[in-house]
Design an enzyme around this catalytic site. Structure first.
Site, short mmCIF file in Angstrom:
data_model
loop_
_atom_site.label_atom_id
_atom_site.label_comp_id
_atom_site.label_asym_id
_atom_site.label_seq_id
_atom_site.Cartn_x
_atom_site.Cartn_y
_atom_site.Cartn_z
N CYS A 65 0.88 -1.17 0.00
CA CYS A 65 0.00 0.00 0.00
C CYS A 65 0.91 1.22 0.00
O CYS A 65 2.09 1.11 -0.36
CB CYS A 65 -0.99 -0.03 1.17
SG CYS A 65 -0.26 0.05 2.81
N HIS A 98 13.91 -15.78 12.04
CA HIS A 98 13.68 -15.82 13.50
C HIS A 98 12.20 -15.90 13.86
O HIS A 98 11.84 -16.48 14.87
CB HIS A 98 14.25 -14.56 14.16
CG HIS A 98 15.75 -14.47 14.12
ND1 HIS A 98 16.46 -13.68 14.99
CD2 HIS A 98 16.66 -15.05 13.31
CE1 HIS A 98 17.75 -13.77 14.72
NE2 HIS A 98 17.91 -14.60 13.68
C1 RB5 Z 1 -4.02 5.17 0.54
O1 RB5 Z 1 -4.04 6.53 0.24
C2 RB5 Z 1 -3.15 4.91 1.76
O2 RB5 Z 1 -3.78 5.38 2.90
C3 RB5 Z 1 -2.85 3.44 1.86
O3 RB5 Z 1 -2.25 3.00 0.68
C4 RB5 Z 1 -1.87 3.00 2.94
O4 RB5 Z 1 -0.75 3.81 2.95
C5 RB5 Z 1 -2.37 2.76 4.27
O5 RB5 Z 1 -1.58 2.39 5.17
#
Ligand code: RB5
Length: 154
Positions: A65, A98
């Site tokens: 993400c 680990h």
């Molecule tokens: C998306 O904008 C962002 O919030 C997501 O990709 C992530 O970073 C959340 O932890």
């Protein structure tokens, strides 16, 4: 190795770059989406990757993400998932050796493609050192916490 990979919109481009890298290294890649950089929700993606690993449909998982954090928080809600954000190669292999980490979380807004490939390679090449008593003992304690405090929805 069978590897499930997924990313929200923030990680889509890095996911697309990592897929051919993994295939070239001889792995089978299961892409759970998202299919584009259109806005998507990291818990949905993390859940799909986590379930593949939890059900042993994949050996390992990678979730991407923006920061890696949201994906990691969501993935760790699943039984038998040990996910961590690793933005260095040492953590990526030590976490497996680990701690038996089985899902790697990456933040595409934090690291570049070249470092991400090295981190993925460290993660995939590493094996849990089950013969080391203290690692096994600590993992058993983690599993015990999971048994005592999590509802099993598998
Ligand atoms: C998306 O904008 C962002 O919030 C997501 O990709 C992530 O970073 C959340 O932890």
């Amino acid at each position: 190795m069978k590897i499930a990979i997924g990313a929200d919109h923030g990680g889509f481009l890095l996911k697309e770059a990592l897929k051919p890298y993994l295939v070239q290294a001889g792995h089978t890649v299961i892409d759970v989406g998202a299919p584009s950089d259109e806005p998507s929700d990291y818990p949905d993606i993390a859940a799909m990757v986590a379930q593949k690993v939890m059900r042993a449909d994949s050996d390992r998982g990678i979730v991407i993400c923006g920061s890696g954090v949201g994906a990691c928080v969501a993935a760790n809600k699943f039984p038998r998932i040990r996910a961590s954000v690793c933005h260095d190669t040492y953590s990526a292999h030590q976490g497996v050796e680990h701690d038996d980490m089985n899902v790697l979380c990456l933040g595409a807004r934090i690291i570049g493609e070249a470092l991400a490939k090295d981190i993925v390679s460290s993660f995939i090449s590493a094996k849990f050192a089950a013969d080391v008593e203290r690692y096994k003992r600590r993992l058993d304690k983690v599993l015990d916490i999971e048994r005592r405090f999590s509802a099993d929805n598998t």
